[in-house]
Design a protein around this motif. Structure first.
Motif, PDB file in Angstrom:
ATOM      1  N   SER A  36       0.859  -1.185   0.000  1.00  0.00           N
ATOM      2  CA  SER A  36       0.000   0.000   0.000  1.00  0.00           C
ATOM      3  C   SER A  36       0.889   1.227   0.000  1.00  0.00           C
ATOM      4  N   ASN A  37       0.270   2.377  -0.192  1.00  0.00           N
ATOM      5  CA  ASN A  37       1.032   3.623  -0.057  1.00  0.00           C
ATOM      6  C   ASN A  37       1.553   3.704   1.362  1.00  0.00           C
ATOM      7  N   ASN A  55      -3.841  -3.939   3.840  1.00  0.00           N
ATOM      8  CA  ASN A  55      -2.714  -3.097   3.420  1.00  0.00           C
ATOM      9  C   ASN A  55      -1.442  -3.394   4.201  1.00  0.00           C
TER      10      ASN A  55
END
Ligand SMILES: *[C@@H]1O[C@H](CO)[C@@H](O)[C@H](O)[C@H]1NC(C)=O
Ligand SMILES: *[C@@H]1O[C@H](CO)[C@@H](O)[C@H](O)[C@H]1NC(C)=O
Length: 196
Positions: A32-33, A68
């Motif tokens: 994920s970011n 995530n």
């Protein structure tokens, strides 16, 4: 052919092979970011399926995403650990225990068949399981204790109190203070460079 030309051709082919090798590595990726960047020797499963032999990673370096989170699974531990961060220059990976009980990891994780070692210097501690509560220097591990038993980590040289059984003596990162609850301090690992 004069020897020096042979040598030049030889080095040129070595150079070409190494360029080929580098470009054949899987590209960096992440779950994920803001999640750790995953690149060689680690590999994300199954988003980077083994496409070719040159993409193969040494075993033990497979990571996977759950929601995530970036996770790693050690068969000896039998449960997932969360990857908090990876530093490639210092070869350090910081893990978190989703149960929030780092002593449970120290007691059960066996790194001997993995490419990893604890980042910090180790010191032997004995885990005791006691039917009564003990005072200092015995340090209780609350996350492993129950209402009718108490788990402690002690120096292995201390005599065993009558109400206790010794569970196991394991090497625990020395810098880890049993007083601290932040398990990221204890679960710093480093890896050996895989043989190419
Ligand atoms: C992961 O998702 C949760 C909510 O589902 C969010 O609170 C958290 O910040 C996210 N973490 C990252 C690294 O994106
Ligand atoms: C300690 O003893 C209790 C009760 O005998 C047991 O349920 C628990 O699993 C033991 N814990 C460890 C770490 O050995």
């Amino acid at each position: 052919m004069p020897p020096f030309i042979f040598l030049i051709l030889f080095w040129f082919s070595v150079f070409q092979n190494s360029v080929h090798f580098l470009s054949a590595n899987p590209p960096a990726s992440s779950c994920s970011n803001g999640a750790p960047r995953i690149s060689y020797p680690f590999r994300l499963n199954p988003q980077q399926p083994q496409q070719s032999k040159s993409c193969e990673v040494p075993s033990g370096f497979e990571l996977f995403c759950e929601k995530n989170l970036t996770k790693i699974y050690f068969p000896s531990y039998g449960d997932d650990l969360v990857v908090k961060s990876i530093s490639y220059p210092t070869k350090r990976i910081n893990l978190l225990d989703p149960r929030n009980c780092v002593h449970h990891v120290f007691l059960n994780l066996d790194l001997s068949l993995t490419p990893f070692r604890y980042f910090y210097v180790l010191k032997d501690y004995t885990y005791l399981n006691c039917s009564t509560s003990l005072s200092r220097p015995f340090m209780e591990v609350p996350c492993m204790s129950g209402s009718d038993f108490h788990v402690y980590t002690v120096d292995p040289s201390l005599p065993l109190p009558a109400s206790c059984v010794a569970v196991k003596t394991v090497a625990v990162p020395f810098e880890y203070s049993p007083y601290l609850a932040d398990n990221s301090l204890g679960l710093g690992l480093t890896w050996d460079s895989p043989l190419l």
